[in-house]
Scaffold this active site. Structure first.
Site, PDB file in Angstrom:
ATOM      1  N   SER A  45      51.830  -8.046   7.452  1.00  0.00           N
ATOM      2  CA  SER A  45      51.488  -6.656   7.142  1.00  0.00           C
ATOM      3  C   SER A  45      50.006  -6.366   7.393  1.00  0.00           C
ATOM      4  O   SER A  45      49.612  -5.210   7.493  1.00  0.00           O
ATOM      5  CB  SER A  45      51.805  -6.347   5.683  1.00  0.00           C
ATOM      6  OG  SER A  45      53.186  -6.390   5.470  1.00  0.00           O
ATOM      7  N   GLY A 224      55.905  -4.881   6.430  1.00  0.00           N
ATOM      8  CA  GLY A 224      55.356  -4.929   7.788  1.00  0.00           C
ATOM      9  C   GLY A 224      54.191  -3.983   7.951  1.00  0.00           C
ATOM     10  O   GLY A 224      53.899  -3.175   7.059  1.00  0.00           O
ATOM     11  N   GLY A 226      51.615  -1.101  10.033  1.00  0.00           N
ATOM     12  CA  GLY A 226      51.701   0.114  10.822  1.00  0.00           C
ATOM     13  C   GLY A 226      52.111   1.336  10.035  1.00  0.00           C
ATOM     14  O   GLY A 226      52.318   1.300   8.816  1.00  0.00           O
ATOM     15  N   CYS A 252      58.397  -2.798   0.540  1.00  0.00           N
ATOM     16  CA  CYS A 252      57.144  -2.333   1.141  1.00  0.00           C
ATOM     17  C   CYS A 252      57.401  -1.410   2.333  1.00  0.00           C
ATOM     18  O   CYS A 252      57.845  -0.280   2.161  1.00  0.00           O
ATOM     19  CB  CYS A 252      56.289  -3.540   1.513  1.00  0.00           C
ATOM     20  SG  CYS A 252      54.567  -3.078   1.832  1.00  0.00           S
ATOM     21  N   PHE A 253      57.172  -1.881   3.536  1.00  0.00           N
ATOM     22  CA  PHE A 253      57.470  -1.088   4.719  1.00  0.00           C
ATOM     23  C   PHE A 253      58.945  -0.692   4.677  1.00  0.00           C
ATOM     24  O   PHE A 253      59.315   0.427   5.032  1.00  0.00           O
ATOM     25  CB  PHE A 253      57.150  -1.923   5.959  1.00  0.00           C
ATOM     26  CG  PHE A 253      56.959  -1.115   7.214  1.00  0.00           C
ATOM     27  CD1 PHE A 253      55.916  -0.209   7.341  1.00  0.00           C
ATOM     28  CD2 PHE A 253      57.813  -1.282   8.309  1.00  0.00           C
ATOM     29  CE1 PHE A 253      55.729   0.517   8.497  1.00  0.00           C
ATOM     30  CE2 PHE A 253      57.635  -0.555   9.474  1.00  0.00           C
ATOM     31  CZ  PHE A 253      56.591   0.344   9.573  1.00  0.00           C
ATOM     32  N   GLN A 256      59.498   2.365   2.821  1.00  0.00           N
ATOM     33  CA  GLN A 256      59.135   3.562   3.577  1.00  0.00           C
ATOM     34  C   GLN A 256      60.222   3.897   4.606  1.00  0.00           C
ATOM     35  O   GLN A 256      60.539   5.055   4.865  1.00  0.00           O
ATOM     36  CB  GLN A 256      57.782   3.340   4.250  1.00  0.00           C
ATOM     37  CG  GLN A 256      56.650   3.195   3.220  1.00  0.00           C
ATOM     38  CD  GLN A 256      55.442   2.448   3.761  1.00  0.00           C
ATOM     39  OE1 GLN A 256      55.356   2.151   4.953  1.00  0.00           O
ATOM     40  NE2 GLN A 256      54.504   2.144   2.885  1.00  0.00           N
ATOM     41  N   GLY A 296      49.292   0.760   2.770  1.00  0.00           N
ATOM     42  CA  GLY A 296      48.346   1.818   3.076  1.00  0.00           C
ATOM     43  C   GLY A 296      49.047   3.162   3.181  1.00  0.00           C
ATOM     44  O   GLY A 296      48.414   4.207   3.201  1.00  0.00           O
ATOM     45  N   PHE A 297      50.396   3.102   3.283  1.00  0.00           N
ATOM     46  CA  PHE A 297      51.189   4.328   3.360  1.00  0.00           C
ATOM     47  C   PHE A 297      52.112   4.377   2.156  1.00  0.00           C
ATOM     48  O   PHE A 297      52.364   3.347   1.526  1.00  0.00           O
ATOM     49  CB  PHE A 297      52.037   4.340   4.642  1.00  0.00           C
ATOM     50  CG  PHE A 297      51.199   4.459   5.899  1.00  0.00           C
ATOM     51  CD1 PHE A 297      50.928   5.701   6.459  1.00  0.00           C
ATOM     52  CD2 PHE A 297      50.677   3.313   6.506  1.00  0.00           C
ATOM     53  CE1 PHE A 297      50.154   5.798   7.612  1.00  0.00           C
ATOM     54  CE2 PHE A 297      49.900   3.421   7.653  1.00  0.00           C
ATOM     55  CZ  PHE A 297      49.635   4.661   8.213  1.00  0.00           C
ATOM     56  N   HIS A 343      55.701  -5.988  -3.923  1.00  0.00           N
ATOM     57  CA  HIS A 343      56.242  -7.239  -3.387  1.00  0.00           C
ATOM     58  C   HIS A 343      56.826  -8.139  -4.453  1.00  0.00           C
ATOM     59  O   HIS A 343      56.112  -8.919  -5.062  1.00  0.00           O
ATOM     60  CB  HIS A 343      55.132  -7.999  -2.642  1.00  0.00           C
ATOM     61  CG  HIS A 343      54.754  -7.351  -1.375  1.00  0.00           C
ATOM     62  ND1 HIS A 343      55.284  -7.713  -0.168  1.00  0.00           N
ATOM     63  CD2 HIS A 343      53.910  -6.333  -1.110  1.00  0.00           C
ATOM     64  CE1 HIS A 343      54.788  -6.953   0.791  1.00  0.00           C
ATOM     65  NE2 HIS A 343      53.940  -6.103   0.247  1.00  0.00           N
ATOM     66  N   GLU A 345      58.452 -10.721  -3.991  1.00  0.00           N
ATOM     67  CA  GLU A 345      58.308 -12.119  -3.583  1.00  0.00           C
ATOM     68  C   GLU A 345      56.898 -12.627  -3.863  1.00  0.00           C
ATOM     69  O   GLU A 345      56.616 -13.812  -3.708  1.00  0.00           O
ATOM     70  CB  GLU A 345      58.655 -12.287  -2.100  1.00  0.00           C
ATOM     71  CG  GLU A 345      57.551 -11.946  -1.098  1.00  0.00           C
ATOM     72  CD  GLU A 345      57.311 -10.435  -0.924  1.00  0.00           C
ATOM     73  OE1 GLU A 345      57.950  -9.653  -1.650  1.00  0.00           O
ATOM     74  OE2 GLU A 345      56.482 -10.055  -0.096  1.00  0.00           O
TER      75      GLU A 345
END
Ligand SMILES: Nc1ncnc2c1ncn2[C@@H]1O[C@H](COP(=O)(O)OP(=O)(O)O)[C@@H](O)[C@H]1O
Ligand SMILES: Nc1ncnc2c1ncn2[C@@H]1O[C@H](COP(=O)(O)OP(=O)(O)O)[C@@H](O)[C@H]1O
Ligand SMILES: [Mg+2]
Ligand SMILES: [Mg+2]
Lengths: 369, 1057
Positions: A45, A224, A226, A252-253, A256, A296-297, A343, A345
């Protein structure tokens, strides 16, 4: 050897070269976890990010071959206040500085990381250049301004595994899980495997047909790097999963991506959440978990408990970040699908939220029954 | 879960007197708790016997009982106040023990009082070492192999199994009292015997030794919704075998990977749940095998503990405050983080600095005491410091100790050329061990050798090695800007650099300022800068950016008193805190500088700004500089620095600060000198026509002898400029004088020795007063119960004085005023007098807050320190009388005859110390102060007030049983009536022969016992040790022949008689 750090707004710090000699660019972000630099460095990430550690003394326990979260260091640059000269741990195999150098990761040490952190907090994450070859800040700044922005960056395919691979279940196999690798950390499949899941880790561009061919009991969306707004393939895949009613869990990602699949928007946080001390409340139980976070998002959704109608039925914000009332989890009320922004994990960080993996297993159990 | 609505009135139990292992930090935690509860609209009743606490200030609780913390007195308070709930987890072990006793005897239930913040079975599971081991096993953790023993035979049997060395520990005592490491059978008898006596449940735990493992401590909080957070994880630099209270400790942990750290965190959460800690704080200690990471759980404290204060100060997370809120029903997520004001308390602080605590010892006070560090805590105080690296924080903490030597390289520093002796010395843990490590490394010992010898983790050793390498560069090279900056970044003081470069400290400072190498100030913000901090809690470091904000108000800097030590304890912190409150209330911006984590002064909301910094000229000057800049930018003005409230520490800095242009408010440094320097003070007295004991000052032995001959024996000898009677002795003849001079290496032209005529059988009187240049406010007159010769800090005293008449008090008032005027005091003044043959001798005057200011303030309900702070900033006593801070009329000289009597009693730490051979240290008091704390008893009559003070200090006095009497000839007459009274009350009397004769002749039946020194075996020592004696009356026999007394007294301490 001295080194230079220049932010895109021109603020400059001078320190010592750390790790590889060279020049690097990325998005400057700070991480407040006090332990686990090795896990942080190897978390995909952090791809294309220059990580500033707020804990001042880094490298004390060296590096080993058991703690990495992936096969390599992903950060594009590493910033510390004080780099350890020695490694002290019965598990240490190499020094951190050597490891960074071997893997070609440019770093800088000896700078006022607290001043830098405060700057990022006040002005937001921004592009940065770190160089041990350039001595002119103005020249470095020019190159920083030419480097790509994080907003709008589609990065999952850059970090994803090229080849599918299987993490076998520990003990008797109970479920098959298709895990979409958008930048997966090694401990995630490990957690699932410990619960009896055979985890098929699949590339980010995997199609629904390829998933279906495995006849999985559930689908997992990993963390991840981006901007989620640009990651369309996994969103389409997720919609398919929702349609078929397969159990789905995202981290996380992945949170989103689920959000986007449900039709929710995502946005960029000013300076993100990166650390191991973030309080998250489970709205159903009221319980607070201290969580590990790196994002960050975030997803835009009401955190007051009201359900949002989506093509896949109502969805609620299940977890809320208590520091800033940020969406930290989603739960579909009529589909076996949920995700969290933090997270479970850990690695690095507290294990408070580890029970979420069991929730996923329970969903798969229920589906089978 | 919101606040409970069924609790309206809470009784809070404080911790009683300051002891080793249970010190000022409980004032800090108790004060926080009381404040929080009142903010929540609850009625708070407090019981605590220590006057020198902020906690017992009238504004902290709705009702305060300065009563002994025994189940009996607490019960009386409950009967009278009828609280709904009892909060006892913030007052250390003393409070918890009293609460448990009341719970178990059914008193709480009978009065419908709920014990909040604690669950009694859970406390037992946490504190009973055996039950705790079962809990640890139940969650899959590991404890050291062990065995509980009730007799010496069982002890020997268990050791055969566990093997030497073996750790011996009593259960249910804190601070490791009575515990130790036995390397052979003799050790075993010594330690286990002691342990069996020290434990109320009379059992000891023998444990397999894991000496040398890494030691960690996690501070946790749990709420009633079962949310758990780790507030702070602390790593001990000294490995297992040295009590954490005596170890150099550091936060965050420095040598654990995330996996290992999270393993400790997981264990802690499982343990806290399995034990069932109700709500609030607790800490758990671990040992980690450096070879393979195996973890052993050492112990847990199911309450706010000594290290909670440290953790609170180290992180900015106010554990006690939050524990109090949790106890009344809130959950962590409902409580706001005071520092960020926007985030909740349900998080774990992240540190972007390193914080180091170093212990402060007082072995010099207990000659003969074994100075090696073991499992029994022996330190009397601690200093803490922040830095951006371990060495920086360590060096700042070390210089905060204000001892000599305490910094590397400063003071006597001639290590020779061979590292071997330093390695050998470092191998046995002791005060100053790191100084030895540095020398060994300097002389070429390798990091591995040091690690081998000491068990200190190689990472810490390397930090010191880097410092040693830096030292070599400094010695060899030119101190240019980069090198100087590196030195400062490593925490080196100007004084250290001056030593290395062979120049004066001021030169280094001038160079540094010229090169622009000055510290910046960073904020302790709980969150590593992730959120903006609203509280100005600063520490210095050498970086780019400073966070001190401009301010517009006129400001005053208050210098605190540094680490607690014998002679300078919490009383001084009390005065500083009061000054801060009073000046804030009067509209000033207050700025506190202190390095003591145990105190209220270093709470981030006590003053407007807090600088957690060493109290040295360099560090204070830099704060002054930063605050001057802040004032320039913001439009305020720095009015000055207060030096007279923090004891001797700031007083010592006064002149140097003034010379450097720093304004000192209150009594000017020149006046301080007048009072402190014997010659100058003698002249003040002579001018005022006041008598002092005859005295002289000697720089050689010859001179000392001549002076003594001239003024006549006995004389009192001591080095000049001391506090707490350091190195002070009563000398009866030339031989003793020779002996004294030989032992004190201090005598010389720079270190004169004072020789005073010793006044025998004089009544000692202590006075605290306030002077504004015109008027004197006499705070109080205290009459000592012990005669002059016992240090004022160790003797009990009564206020108002019980045997002084009106005219004597007026005479004292007049003398005090003359001294105040003669010296030029602006603020507080303490004078000690000795009254003998109707002559009022002046023993000494201290132009500063004294140890007794809190006692006087509590006894008379007049806030002396607050008034003093105002006087220092220009208010007059007349104005303060109008304002109401001082009484409208009269002062401490006018106490009405029917006023209640307050008695102060000292608390002594003899039980903590053993000689190298394992015997107790002698307990006879003298002019050198040894007490660590004090208690207060108030009642209408002297007798009951005195009895209360005794119960508070030493537990209830016996009212029946056996009394043993053995007194010196000079005391035999005085003894007859009290002993007869005891016999009438039904006591069985034992006495040594001479004493028995006198008693029998006066009609008291008594049994004769032999003298220990006669070796007949019928002496009293074994009976004392066997617990057959309940009360002992013993006075030492003057010169020589003290051995019997010594045996008896040490036996008494051992058995807690
Ligand atoms: N089994 C052991 N072997 C070696 N040292 C020990 C052992 N148990 C405790 N210690 C040392 O003794 C100290 C005091 O023991 P602890 O159980 O913490 O008692 P306390 O209640 O006094 O804090 C510890 O800090 C540790 O350094
Ligand atoms: N001349 C003296 N005669 C008898 N006792 C004395 C005399 N001078 C001092 N003392 C005793 O010694 C104690 C310590 O002396 P003091 O001058 O007060 O030193 P400190 O500065 O340590 O308080 C006093 O409290 C008093 O009991
Ligand atoms: Mg302990
Ligand atoms: Mg004195």
């Amino acid at each position: 050897m001295s080194a230079l750090l220049v932010l895109e707004d021109g603020r400059t710090f001078t320190g010592e070269a750390f790790g590889a000699v060279g020049e690097t660019f990325g998005e400057a972000v700070f991480c407040t976890a006090m332990t686990g630099y090795q896990e942080t460095l190897t978390d995909p990430s952090f791809h294309r990010q220059v990580v500033v550690m707020t804990a001042p003394q880094i490298g004390n326990t060296g590096v080993n071959d058991t703690d990495p979260e992936s096969s390599k260091i992903w950060v594009s640059g590493f910033v510390v206040r004080d780099a350890s000269r020695v490694s002290s741990s019965w598990r240490a195999q190499r020094d951190l500085g050597d490891e960074l150098a071997t893997q070609g990761v440019v770093g800088i040490s000896g700078i006022d990381t607290r001043a830098l952190t405060r700057h990022l907090r006040e002005r937001g994450s921004m592009r940065v250049g770190v160089s041990s070859t350039e001595t002119d800040p103005a020249a470095l700044l020019e190159r920083v301004l030419q480097s790509p922005q994080m907003a709008g960056a589609d990065l999952a395919h850059e970090v994803s595994t090229r080849q599918a691979y299987v993490v076998p279940a520990v003990g008797a196999k109970r479920f098959t899980v298709a895990a979409i690798d958008l930048g997966i950390k090694a401990s995630t499949p490990r957690h699932l495997a410990d619960l009896g899941c055979e985890v098929h880790v699949l590339p980010a561009w995997t199609t629904w047909e390829q998933v279906e061919a495995l006849a999985p009991d559930g689908v997992f969306l990993s963390n991840g790097p981006g901007d989620p707004a640009t990651t369309d393939g996994p969103v389409a895949l997720t919609r398919k999963v929702l349609e078929t009613g397969l159990p789905l869990f995202g981290i996380c990602f992945g949170n989103q991506i689920l959000g986007r699949a449900l039709g929710l928007d995502t946005y960029k946080l000013r300076y993100g959440h990166r650390g191991a001390n973030q309080p998250v409340q489970d709205r159903a139980t009221g319980r607070v978990h201290v969580t590990s976070q790196n994002h960050g998002f975030a997803v835009q959704a009401p955190t007051d408990g009201t359900a949002v109608d989506t093509p896949y039925g109502p969805v609620v914000v299940s977890h809320v970040g208590l520091n800033d009332d940020c969406v930290e989890g989603l739960r579909c009320l009529e589909r076996p699908a949920f995700s969290v922004q933090h997270h479970p994990e850990a690695a690095p960080g507290p294990h408070d939220a580890g029970g979420l993996f069991e929730d996923f297993v329970r969903l798969m159990e229920a589906q089978r029954a | 879960m919101p606040k409970r609505t069924d609790i309206q009135h809470v009784l809070v139990i404080g911790s009683g007197p300051i002891l080793i292992g249970q010190a000022a930090e409980f004032d800090y935690s108790g004060t926080q708790a009381c404040r929080v509860l009142r903010e929540e609209g609850l009625r708070v009743t407090l019981i605590n016997s220590t006057p020198a606490t902020i906690m017992t200030d009238p504004e902290i609780a709705d009702a305060t009982y300065l009563e002994p913390i025994t189940p009996d007195y607490v019960r009386k308070v409950i009967e009278r106040e009828k609280p709904d709930a009892l909060l006892a987890t913030l007052g250390g072990q003393t409070a918890l023990n009293a609460a448990i006793a009341l719970h178990e005897s059914g008193v709480l239930a009978a009065h419908g009082v709920e014990l909040i913040g604690a669950d009694v079975p859970a406390i037992h599971r946490g504190e009973d070492r055996q039950k705790f081991k079962e809990v640890v096993a139940s969650i899959g953790g590991e404890s050291a192999r062990s065995s509980v023993c009730r007799t010496m035979d069982e002890v020997l049997l268990a050791t055969a199994d566990l093997g030497y060395p073996v750790v011996v520990r009593p259960s249910f005592t804190m601070g490791g009292l009575g515990s130790g490491i036995a390397f052979d059978e003799a050790d075993l008898h010594r330690i286990a015997g002691g342990g069996l006596a020290a434990s109320p449940t009379a059992e000891v735990l023998l444990e397999e030794s894991i000496l040398g493992w890494k030691e960690y401590e996690l501070e946790m909080m749990r709420d009633r919704a079962d949310n758990v957070v780790v507030v702070c994880a602390i790593e001990n630099v000294d490995p297992m075998g040295v009590h954490t209270g005596d170890s150099v400790t550091v936060a965050p942990t420095m040598t654990l990977t995330d996996r290992e750290y999270q393993h400790l965190r997981d264990l802690s959460i499982d343990i806290i749940r399995a034990v069932g800690v109700d709500t609030g704080g607790c800490n758990i200690q671990y040992a980690v095998n450096p070879a393979d990471g195996r973890v052993i759980v050492i112990e847990m404290n199911p309450r706010v503990s000594r290290s909670s204060a440290l953790a609170s100060k180290a992180t900015g997370f106010p554990i006690a405050k939050i524990a109090a809120k949790l106890a009344i029903g809130y959950t962590l997520d409902e409580i706001r983080n005071d520092i960020t004001r926007v985030t909740p308390a349900s998080f774990e602080p992240s540190l972007d600095y390193v914080v180091v605590k170093v212990p402060r010892f007082a072995f010099e006070k207990f000659p003969g005491a074994d100075p090696s560090l073991t499992t029994t805590m022996k330190s009397v105080g601690e200093a803490m410091a922040f830095g951006r690296t371990f060495v920086e924080a360590l060096q700042k903490a070390m210089r905060s100790l204000e001892q000599s030597p305490c910094q590397f390289w400063v003071g006597e520093d001639d290590p020779g050329t061979d590292p071997a002796p330093w390695l050998a010395s470092a191998a046995v843990p002791h005060d100053g061990r790191l100084l030895d490590v540095e020398k060994a490394l300097r002389l070429g010992a390798t990091a591995e050798q040091v690690h081998e010898a000491t068990g200190i983790d190689p990472w810490f050793v390397d930090q010191l090695l880097a410092l040693v390498e830096l030292r070599a560069e400094i010695v060899a090279g030119d101190l240019d800007e980069p090198l100087l900056r590196r030195a400062k970044r490593s925490g080196c003081s100007d004084a250290q650099l001056a030593v290395l470069k062979g120049v004066a400290e001021v030169e280094i400072r001038a160079l540094r300022h010229q090169l622009g190498v000055r510290p910046v100030y960073k904020t302790v913000d709980t969150c590593a800068a992730e959120f903006a901090a609203e509280t100005p809690y600063y520490y210095s470091t050498y970086e780019q950016e400073s966070e001190v904000a401009p301010s517009s108000r006129d400001k005053v800097i208050i210098l605190g008193s540094g680490p607690n030590r014998i002679g300078q304890g919490i009383e001084f912190d009390y005065a500083c805190v009061h000054a801060s409150y009073a000046l804030s209330a009067a509209g000033f911006e207050t700025i506190m500088i202190n390095a003591n984590p145990e105190t209220v002064s270093t709470d981030y909301d006590t003053s407007d700004r807090l600088y957690f910094e060493p109290l040295t000229v360099e560090d204070v000057l830099e704060v002054v500089h930063a605050e001057t800049l802040s004032a320039e930018q913001g439009g305020g003005a720095l009015l000055g620095v207060i030096v007279q409230l923090g004891g001797q520490t700031p007083l010592r800095l006064a002149q140097a600060l003034k010379d450097l242009g720093v304004p000192i408010v209150g009594t000017p440094p020149e006046a301080i000198h007048l009072a402190e320097e014997r010659g100058a003070f003698g002249k003040v007295l002579a001018d005022a026509g006041l008598p002092a004991p005859r005295h002289g000052m000697a720089t050689t032995f010859e001179q000392a002898r001549e002076i003594a001959d001239e003024i006549g024996y006995p004389v009192l000898v001591r080095p000049s400029y001391v506090l707490g009677g350091r190195g002070m002795e009563i000398v009866y003849d030339t031989a003793m004088l020779t002996d004294y001079v030989q032992r004190s290496t201090l005598i010389g032209p720079d270190a004169p020795v004072l020789v005073d005529r010793f006044l025998e059988d004089a009544v000692e009187i202590d006075v605290d007063a306030l002077y504004d240049g015109t008027d004197l406010y006499l705070g109080g007159v205290m009459e000592h119960i012990e005669e002059a010769g016992i240090h004022s800090g160790d003797s009990a005293c009564a206020l108002p004085p019980i045997t002084l008449g009106r005219s004597e008090i007026l005479r004292i008032r007049e003398s005090t005023q003359k001294i105040a005027a003669g010296v030029g005091v602006r603020g507080l003044l303490n004078v000690q007098y000795a009254l003998k043959d109707d002559v009022l001798y002046v023993l000494e005057a201290n132009p500063r807050a004294s140890r007794t200011v809190p006692f006087v303030s509590k006894a008379t309900a007049v806030p002396l320190a607050k008034a003093a702070a105002r006087v220092m900033l220009g208010a007059t006593i007349a104005e303060l009388r109008i304002e109401g801070l001082l009484p409208a009329h009269g002062d401490g000289a006018d106490t009405p005859y029917d006023a209640p009597i307050s008695v102060k009693e000292a608390v002594l730490p003899f039980g903590r110390f053993r000689t190298v051979e394992g015997k107790g240290v002698d307990t006879v008091l003298g002019p050198e102060m040894r007490s660590t704390g004090e208690v207060m008893g108030i009642d209408a009559a002297f007798g009951t007030a005195f009895a209360k003070s005794q119960s508070a200090a030493y537990g209830e006095l016996p009212t029946s049983g056996t009394v043993f009497v053995s007194v010196a000839n000079r005391d035999k007459r005085a003894m007859i009536f009290p002993v007869r009274r005891l016999a009438d009350l039904g006591f069985t009397v034992l006495a040594t022969e001479g004493t028995a004769d006198v008693l029998r002749r006066n009609g008291v039946t008594c049994e004769v016992v032999g003298k220990h020194s006669e070796g007949r075996g019928d002496d009293v020592v074994p009976r004392v040790l066997a617990g057959e004696v309940d009360l002992i009356v013993n006075t030492p026999r003057g010169v020589g022949g003290r051995l019997d007394g010594y045996e008896i007294r040490t036996a008494a301490v051992l058995r807690g008689i």
